[in-house]
Design a protein around this motif. Structure first.
Motif, PDB file in Angstrom:
ATOM      1  N   LYS A 297      28.210 -23.210   7.973  1.00  0.00           N
ATOM      2  CA  LYS A 297      27.769 -24.277   8.868  1.00  0.00           C
ATOM      3  C   LYS A 297      26.251 -24.332   8.936  1.00  0.00           C
ATOM      4  N   MET A 298      25.617 -23.136   9.008  1.00  0.00           N
ATOM      5  CA  MET A 298      24.152 -23.105   9.058  1.00  0.00           C
ATOM      6  C   MET A 298      23.537 -23.603   7.757  1.00  0.00           C
ATOM      7  N   LEU A 299      24.305 -23.526   6.663  1.00  0.00           N
ATOM      8  CA  LEU A 299      23.819 -24.023   5.379  1.00  0.00           C
ATOM      9  C   LEU A 299      24.195 -25.484   5.158  1.00  0.00           C
ATOM     10  N   GLY A 300      24.733 -26.126   6.192  1.00  0.00           N
ATOM     11  CA  GLY A 300      24.989 -27.560   6.108  1.00  0.00           C
ATOM     12  C   GLY A 300      26.344 -27.932   5.575  1.00  0.00           C
TER      13      GLY A 300
ATOM     14  N   THR B  66      25.620 -10.192  13.921  1.00  0.00           N
ATOM     15  CA  THR B  66      24.298  -9.953  14.521  1.00  0.00           C
ATOM     16  C   THR B  66      23.264 -10.901  13.936  1.00  0.00           C
ATOM     17  N   SER B  67      23.419 -11.257  12.635  1.00  0.00           N
ATOM     18  CA  SER B  67      22.509 -12.254  12.054  1.00  0.00           C
ATOM     19  C   SER B  67      22.666 -13.587  12.770  1.00  0.00           C
ATOM     20  N   LEU B  68      23.914 -13.967  13.021  1.00  0.00           N
ATOM     21  CA  LEU B  68      24.146 -15.210  13.751  1.00  0.00           C
ATOM     22  C   LEU B  68      23.632 -15.099  15.188  1.00  0.00           C
ATOM     23  N   LEU B  69      23.818 -13.920  15.780  1.00  0.00           N
ATOM     24  CA  LEU B  69      23.355 -13.707  17.146  1.00  0.00           C
ATOM     25  C   LEU B  69      21.836 -13.807  17.239  1.00  0.00           C
TER      26      LEU B  69
ATOM     27  N   VAL C 176      32.261 -15.003  10.267  1.00  0.00           N
ATOM     28  CA  VAL C 176      30.910 -14.886   9.708  1.00  0.00           C
ATOM     29  C   VAL C 176      30.709 -15.897   8.593  1.00  0.00           C
ATOM     30  N   ALA C 177      31.669 -15.971   7.667  1.00  0.00           N
ATOM     31  CA  ALA C 177      31.530 -16.899   6.544  1.00  0.00           C
ATOM     32  C   ALA C 177      31.456 -18.338   7.025  1.00  0.00           C
ATOM     33  N   VAL C 178      32.316 -18.696   7.960  1.00  0.00           N
ATOM     34  CA  VAL C 178      32.329 -20.070   8.479  1.00  0.00           C
ATOM     35  C   VAL C 178      30.999 -20.416   9.134  1.00  0.00           C
ATOM     36  N   GLU C 179      30.470 -19.521   9.962  1.00  0.00           N
ATOM     37  CA  GLU C 179      29.209 -19.800  10.658  1.00  0.00           C
ATOM     38  C   GLU C 179      28.048 -19.884   9.677  1.00  0.00           C
ATOM     39  N   LEU C 180      28.015 -18.991   8.679  1.00  0.00           N
ATOM     40  CA  LEU C 180      26.944 -19.059   7.682  1.00  0.00           C
ATOM     41  C   LEU C 180      27.007 -20.380   6.921  1.00  0.00           C
TER      42      LEU C 180
ATOM     43  N   GLU D 259      21.177 -15.540   2.052  1.00  0.00           N
ATOM     44  CA  GLU D 259      20.428 -15.979   0.877  1.00  0.00           C
ATOM     45  C   GLU D 259      21.307 -15.991  -0.359  1.00  0.00           C
ATOM     46  N   ALA D 260      22.120 -14.937  -0.526  1.00  0.00           N
ATOM     47  CA  ALA D 260      23.001 -14.886  -1.698  1.00  0.00           C
ATOM     48  C   ALA D 260      24.016 -16.016  -1.659  1.00  0.00           C
ATOM     49  N   LEU D 261      24.557 -16.298  -0.481  1.00  0.00           N
ATOM     50  CA  LEU D 261      25.515 -17.390  -0.347  1.00  0.00           C
ATOM     51  C   LEU D 261      24.857 -18.731  -0.665  1.00  0.00           C
ATOM     52  N   ALA D 262      23.631 -18.910  -0.171  1.00  0.00           N
ATOM     53  CA  ALA D 262      22.926 -20.169  -0.433  1.00  0.00           C
ATOM     54  C   ALA D 262      22.659 -20.350  -1.921  1.00  0.00           C
TER      55      ALA D 262
END
Length: 795
Positions: free
Chosen positions: A567-570, A316-319, A561-565, A657-660
């Protein structure tokens, strides 16, 4: 006196140290033969031809040994032996006879002889028999002396105990504990009636027995050590077993040495106590096993629930970061809020279980209490705004700017109390306040208070409110929801932080919760913390090159989810669904980081990490940073991961945020935002940087949000204008509230403030104020459109 010729006797000489021998035989040759042979062996010898002559010799001088023939004229050797035993008991006696008769020998020994010689014999044989007889005599004398000593000891004890009155003996007889008077070797000198029942069958008395012979064989050695220790003057205790028909009776002996050297032992039957202890040990072991099973169950359930939640919240965050219609966005937000609510409930249950099992540990880090309180207030603001509540927070200037403790747990307590206040307040105020109570030796006692004007709490419910699973009643549960754990967890957390929590409440008027915590003054300056308490915003990460990350996750949704996050983090990514696939991927290519699920099927993430670090997996880079990603949230999981060689730990659902933060820490990225295109003065009109941060730097998404807002807002303003003109002030307030929310989503701070004022004026039915504010709101929309155009978007 009838003496033998001179050559039958020997004078006293230094060589007679072996002993003095009186030889009695009616044959001269035997006497001379024995005298010569024994003298050569160091004996002093005298000879007599009859028993009468021997008596004369015994009257004149002492002897150690009598060597006599059995059959002689007149008085026999046996009669002479009886005389010697009576008048000279210290002598050893050896009989000589020519009769090969075992019965005669047996009778001689039983009569008191210490040795026996069968004629004819060699002098050597006679010497050996004499030596054996002397030793036998010595042993018998020692035993007789010992017997005499024991008899004397018993007699002395009897005399000593005789002084006890009949009353004292009656008391000892009634006491269930055993009383034993012993000598240092364990001889029972006296005992009470309870002691007599120690043995089977019971005896009238144990006096004269050896205590070590009465206990079970397995207790004998311990008892002897105990008695030896007590005899040396050191009191002590010892557990001993006595055999019983139905098993064994265990007694605890407490012993001490009396002044005269005897030992007093007091025993108590502890058989039932030992059985109870064994039962308790078994029960304790079962309880510990159940506790371990419970912890494992909670960990497994945490994993099973968090894994699909990770998919729900992450997707849903990605959505929400994609282009959606207003209706779709609203539906996605509902799904995300529901997932986060369920996650909060799971966290409550886990927290309660950890606290209950004493497995929750507090952090000790520096933090800014003003930022913490402001952050809590900001998190409560949306719900309060939707209900039309006034929300405020205040912190006294005396509260230090920096404190040391666990800000996460402090925030958790404040949020729980604040959410309850907002939840149970239909109209009015909710206030948060912090004050300094005292400060001493570098420790501060800080009081936090949450006040509301809500429904209040019945007096009958106040006492049980902090108990687990307690809610006011079923109707409130259905109306307001909740697990009933929040206040119980809050109380336990406050107590862990060295404080206490209290409340006062009046039904129908509101409640006041307050708690104190004991915190140290901060040790270091807190850099980068805004005292205004704005929530931290996430920026895109600046990489020298795009990091290549391997995602190891068996659950397809969590992997996506992990892959998309990432990707969004570059980042660029590759994925593996299990441990062997991860090992194969790491052996085939180099990666900058591995995101490793811990609970993989078959080969789990911990073992995969251990093999990578050991070099046995064939990874091209055995020191590649590895971050655990798990739905388990139990104490020990992080330690297990670090012990296996992992570098950090993320709990599902993984927040962007935690992943970043982890990526930045391990890979050395720096946080940056998109360049500011608007002037600083325009930030109140359109906070472009804040908007970019909320969408993780996705400029296209931010622009779409602003474009949608600008396209929708003219219709919203027209509906607001019509409601004011028609006098529908309630509708006008609702329209203004919607505008506030939309402006907040895109960073239109000036429009947000004007909409808030219009909402308040509608509530107060202030038509004049509404007429003034509406044109200002329309003007501010045009200013926002211009600010958006300066960022490169359409006008």
């Amino acid at each position: 006196m009838a003496h033998e010729p001179e050559d039958d006797s020997t004078p006293d000489a230094p060589g007679g140290a072996a002993g003095r021998v009186l030889i009695v035989d009616d044959e001269l040759s035997i006497r001379r033969h024995l005298v010569r042979g024994l003298v050569r062996r160091g004996y002093v010898c005298r000879a007599a031809e009859s028993a009468a002559a021997a008596r004369d010799q015994l009257a004149e001088e002492p002897f150690d040994i009598l060597l006599t023939d059995v059959r002689m004229p007149g008085e026999s050797g046996s009669e002479l032996m009886r005389h010697v035993l009576q008048h000279h008991p210290e002598m050893a006696i050896v009989l000589m006879t020519g009769h090969d008769d075992n019965e005669v020998a047996r009778e001689a020994i039983e009569a008191g002889a210490h040795g026996y010689l069968l004629k004819p014999f060699e002098v050597r044989q006679a010497a050996v028999t004499i030596e054996a007889a002397v030793e036998r005599r010595r042993v018998l004398s020692a035993l007789l002396a010992e017997r005499g000593s024991l008899a004397a000891e018993v007699e002395r004890s009897e005399r000593s105990l005789a002084v006890l009155s009949e009353q004292q003996r009656a008391v000892l007889a009634l006491i269930e504990d055993t009383f034993l008077l012993l000598d240092p070797r364990g001889l029972v000198l006296d005992a009470n009636a309870a002691a007599a029942r120690l043995v089977v069958p019971p005896r009238d008395t144990l006096v004269g027995g050896i205590l070590g012979d009465l206990v079970c064989p397995g207790s004998r050695e311990a008892l002897l050590r105990h008695l030896a220790t007590v005899a040396n003057g050191e009191p002590g205790r010892c557990e001993v077993c006595f055999p019983r028909p139905d098993g064994e009776a265990i007694h605890e002996l407490s012993s001490t040495r009396l002044p005269e050297g005897r030992l007093l032992a007091i025993g108590r039957n502890i058989t039932e106590r030992k059985r109870l202890e064994e039962s308790l040990a078994v029960a304790k072991s079962a309880a510990e096993a159940a506790d371990r099973a419970k912890s494992e169950f909670l960990a497994n359930m945490s994993h099973e629930i968090r894994t699909p939640l990770n998919g729900v919240i992450g997707m849903t965050s990605l959505l929400l970061a994609s282009e959606l219609t207003p209706a779709q966005r609203k539906q996605a937000e509902v799904v995300q809020r529901s997932g986060k609510s369920l996650l909060a409930l799971i966290n409550d249950i886990l927290d309660f279980s950890k606290i209950e099992a004493h497995k929750l540990e507090l952090e000790s880090i520096d933090f800014d209490p003003r930022a913490t309180l402001a952050e809590v207030t900001e998190l409560l603001a949306l719900d309060a705004r939707e209900k039309g509540l006034e929300l405020s927070c205040a912190i006294a200037p005396t509260v230090p700017a920096r404190l040391r403790g666990d800000p996460g747990r402090l925030r958790q307590v404040l949020l729980n109390l604040g959410k309850n206040a907002v939840k149970f307040t239909a109209a009015g105020h909710v206030e948060l306040e912090a004050t300094l109570v005292s400060e001493r030796d570098g420790r501060c006692e800080v009081r936090f208070e949450v006040r509301d004007e809500g429904i209040g709490i019945p007096a009958a419910k106040l006492a049980s409110l902090f108990s687990p699973f307690t809610q006011l009643d079923g109707s409130f549960t259905r109306r307001f929801g909740g697990s009933g754990l929040g206040l119980a967890i809050s109380r336990q957390l406050v107590e862990l932080m060295g404080g206490r929590i209290e409340l006062t409440s009046t039904e129908g008027e509101g409640s006041r919760f307050w708690f104190t915590v004991s915190l140290e003054r901060g040790r270091e300056e807190l850099e980068g913390r805004a005292s205004a308490g704005h929530a931290r915003s996430l920026r895109l990460l600046d990489w020298p090159r795009a990091p290549h990350v391997l995602v190891v996750e068996d659950d397809e949704t969590s992997r996506l989810v992990a892959v998309e996050l990432l990707k969004m983090l570059g980042c660029t990514t590759a994925a593996a669904a299990d441990g062997p696939a991860a090992i194969e991927a790491l052996a085939a290519a180099r990666y900058d980081l591995v995101l490793m699920d811990c609970q993989l099927p078959g080969l789990d993430g911990f073992e995969v990490t251990r093999r990578i670090r050991a070099g046995s997996a064939g990874a091209l880079d055995p020191q590649v940073p590895i971050v655990a990603m798990t739905a388990r949230a139990m104490r020990g999981d992080r330690a297990e991961g670090l012990a296996a060689g992992m570098n950090d730990y993320l709990t599902k659902p993984v927040e962007s945020e935690a992943l970043a933060e982890v990526l930045a820490q391990l890979l050395g990225a720096s946080a940056s935002g998109a360049p500011r295109g608007a002037r600083a003065g325009q930030e109140s009109v359109l906070a472009w940087d804040d908007l970019l941060a909320r969408v993780m730097g996705n400029r296209a998404l931010a622009q779409r949000l602003v474009d949608t807002f600008l396209a929708d807002m003219p219709g919203q303003l027209e509906a607001l204008r019509c409601a004011i003109a028609a006098g529908a002030l309630r509708e006008a307030g609702e329209r203004a509230h919607r505008i506030r929310g939309a402006a907040a989503n895109v960073g239109g701070n000036a429009m947000l403030e004007l909409a808030r004022r219009i909402e308040l004026a509608s509530t107060a039915a202030d038509r004049g104020r509404l007429d003034e504010l509406l044109p200002e709101l329309e003007t501010e929309l045009e200013r926002l459109r211009e600010a958006a155009a300066s960022q490169g978007g359409p006008t």
